[in-house]
Design an enzyme around this catalytic site. Structure first.
Site, PDB file in Angstrom:
ATOM      1  CG  ASP A   1      -1.972   1.077   1.210  1.00 21.20           C
ATOM      2  OD1 ASP A   1      -2.292   1.575   0.114  1.00 21.20           O
ATOM      3  OD2 ASP A   1      -2.489   1.419   2.289  1.00 21.20           O
ATOM      4  CG  HIS A   2       1.047   3.967  -3.000  1.00 23.91           C
ATOM      5  ND1 HIS A   2       0.210   4.011  -4.095  1.00 23.91           N
ATOM      6  CD2 HIS A   2       2.192   3.380  -3.428  1.00 23.91           C
ATOM      7  CE1 HIS A   2       0.829   3.491  -5.139  1.00 23.91           C
ATOM      8  NE2 HIS A   2       2.026   3.086  -4.758  1.00 23.91           N
TER       9      HIS A   2
ATOM     10  CE1 TYR B   1      -7.476   6.424   3.219  1.00 22.85           C
ATOM     11  CE2 TYR B   1      -7.375   8.105   1.517  1.00 22.85           C
ATOM     12  CZ  TYR B   1      -7.428   7.756   2.858  1.00 22.85           C
ATOM     13  OH  TYR B   1      -7.413   8.742   3.818  1.00 22.85           O
ATOM     14  CG  HIS B   2      -3.418   3.939  -3.816  1.00 23.57           C
ATOM     15  ND1 HIS B   2      -2.468   4.916  -4.085  1.00 23.57           N
ATOM     16  CD2 HIS B   2      -4.626   4.515  -4.063  1.00 23.57           C
ATOM     17  CE1 HIS B   2      -3.068   6.015  -4.479  1.00 23.57           C
ATOM     18  NE2 HIS B   2      -4.377   5.804  -4.469  1.00 23.57           N
ATOM     19  N   PRO B   3      -4.460  -0.385  -1.529  1.00 22.26           N
ATOM     20  CG  PRO B   3      -6.233  -1.440  -0.420  1.00 22.26           C
ATOM     21  CD  PRO B   3      -5.772  -0.100  -0.913  1.00 22.26           C
TER      22      PRO B   3
END
Length: 540
Positions: A292-293, A472-474
């Site tokens: 994730d980021h 919110y980039h999993p």
């Protein structure tokens, strides 16, 4: 029992595209099961309504990660869309495909057909860009807007400051190079959000061979031996089973997809036994390799007006609201991220490893029940944010029990490698370089967060551990790969070890990409659907 050729679990960024593509030729019956409800809501359609949907349980799963030592023990908040369109209906709408090298790395890890040259035509087939950038496609279902003429002057000042800090101006982050600073392209059209549901699913729902059922929580994939035969779901308190004559396609995303696989008996056998779940197929990689980021904002008080002065007072809200309602223009019609860019924390790096976000408002004063984007701080303020592009820390997502309604356990393991800590330390120092440029220093009264007292490396690290969080980039919890001993799906996105079960969503990414993941999720949806159709043609 009702039967369909294809059952699609989830109507998010990938699922909406899959549904549109598989139903297009009229040959196949397609069912989409969505746990959430309708996307026809004002604050979903209005781009800056993002602040309202951020904590709205009617459209948002509102997950919480486990307390994370890498985040100073904080339990990070993970919003995910629970609505038609999935997270594309509640995200910040930045359209970035990812760096070409990201996809070449996917290919080079043993996934033929997933290199940049392979996926670029797929991206372009989806896109309909209204700006001058030649890299984006024209005429596709997904409208991508150049909103730079609507930016607040502070956002333009931040873009200028980025150039003064040494970054080249880049008008198109989806073009020949990703590095530089400039305006983001956004998934909007006519001042309204262009979610995957609006672009793909809603038009497809007019077809007689596509059925969409909302408020349908899928609890298990049904099997006959090792062959997926359908799914079980709960709607209005009643259980129902539907059959799939050809394939079950899971598009639940990086959280719900591994959750559903484990509930269905696909996962680590020892873990499943502990929850009383019979193992249908052992694969210890289900739910693992989470990437994730992570992002953080530096916030400043300004000596000029920001969006705070427009959106904070009631009369400002009223004026902005009327401008939006009657003209679909103004600050409510675009993303909170008005520009940004990509940079290298070390010039010796081969490519950018950090992403910038410019926000012409500040939200230090909390507001219960929503992210205070529509009610920002009472003073002039703005934020410069960043997130890491290619973190090396990995976590996991697994079920807590055999109860499908219990939220899974999310363990991000943020900043768990020295690499990630070191590059974030360099990155936050670069934020202060931007703030110290002639353009920005003339506009800044003071740094509010973390504040001038935070100076040493130890203090900066402690600060970003305490204040950073997911952007919110999993991805990668059911990653793609040729070796069943190292991955969950093969390069055709079929689940290793079983038949007629495919995963098409962000969970299959072999590695995280550089930038926002929504565009790549839709690309995976389109390419995955084509793989399904190819296999059907060959079987005939």
């Amino acid at each position: 029992m009702r039967s369909f050729d294809f059952i699609i679990v989830g109507s998010g960024s990938a699922g909406s595209v899959v549904a549109e593509r598989l139903s297009a030729n009229g040959r196949y019956s397609v069912l989409v099961l969505e746990a959430g409800g309708s996307d026809r809501r004002f604050f979903i359609s209005m781009p800056l309504g993002y602040g309202k949907t951020f904590y709205d349980k009617s459209v948002n799963w509102m997950y919480r990660a486990e307390p994370d030592p890498g985040l100073a023990g904080n339990a990070d908040y993970w919003p995910r869309g629970k609505v038609l369109g999935g997270s594309s209906s509640i995200n910040a709408m930045v359209y970035v495909r990812g760096a070409p090298d990201d996809f070449d790395e996917w290919r080079d890890e043993g996934n033929p057909g997933w290199g940049h040259a392979d996926v670029l035509p797929v991206f372009r087939s989806l896109e309909d860009h209204d700006g001058p950038a030649r890299s984006l496609g024209k005429g596709g279902p997904l409208h991508v807007t150049d909103c730079s003429k609507s930016f607040h002057p502070l956002a333009n000042a931040m873009i200028k400051a980025g150039q003064e800090a040494g970054l080249a101006y880049n008008a198109d982050f989806n073009g020949a190079t990703q590095e530089g600073v400039g305006p983001f392209q956004l998934t909007t059209k006519g001042g309204r959000r262009m979610s995957a549901a609006r672009a793909f699913l809603r038009p497809a729902m007019k077809r007689p061979n596509l059925t969409v059922i909302t408020q349908a929580m899928v609890t298990r994939v049904a099997f006959d031996g090792k062959r997926a035969t359908g799914v079980e779901f709960v709607r209005n308190g009643k259980s129902e089973t539907v059959a799939a004559g050809r394939e079950v396609i899971v598009c639940g995303g990086s959280i719900n997809t591994p959750q559903l696989l484990e509930l269905s008996g696909i996962g680590d056998a020892q873990r499943l036994r502990g929850f009383g779940i019979e193992t249908m197929h052992h694969n210890a990689h289900v739910g693992e390799h989470l990437q994730d980021h992570l992002g953080i904002n530096y916030t400043y008080r300004a000596n000029v007006s920001s969006l705070n002065q427009i959106l904070r007072p009631w009369w400002g809200k009223a004026l902005a609201g009327m401008e939006y309602l009657f003209q679909r223009k103004g600050p409510l019609s675009i993303s909170m991220n008005q520009g940004g860019g990509f940079f290298r924390t070390d010039p010796s790096r081969m490519r950018a490893n950090m992403q910038l976000y410019f926000q012409a408002f500040s939200t230090l004063v909390p507001k219960n029940g929503e992210r205070p984007i529509l009610t920002p701080d009472p003073w002039p303020g703005f934020s410069i944010g960043l997130s890491n592009c290619r973190p090396t820390s990995t976590g996991s997502i697994h079920i807590r029990s055999s109860n499908p309604h219990e939220q899974p356990r999310i363990i991000p393991n943020a900043f768990s490698t020295d690499h990630d800590v070191a590059e974030m330390l360099d990155a936050v120092k670069f934020l202060r370089r931007i703030a110290a440029t002639p353009t920005m220093s003339r506009l800044i009264v003071e740094e509010l967060l973390p504040g001038p007292a935070c100076q040493s490396d130890e203090e900066l690290i402690a600060d970003f551990r305490r204040r950073s969080g997911t952007v919110y980039h999993p991805v990668s919890t059911c990653r793609m790969g040729p070796d069943p001993a190292q991955s969950v799906v093969n390069p055709r996105l079929q689940v290793h070890g079983v038949d007629r079960l495919r995963i098409i969503d962000c969970s299959v990414f072999p590695n995280i990409i550089s930038g926002n993941t929504n565009a790549a999720a839709m690309m995976v949806g389109a390419k995955g659907a084509e793989l399904v159709l190819e296999d059907q043609r060959q079987s005939r």
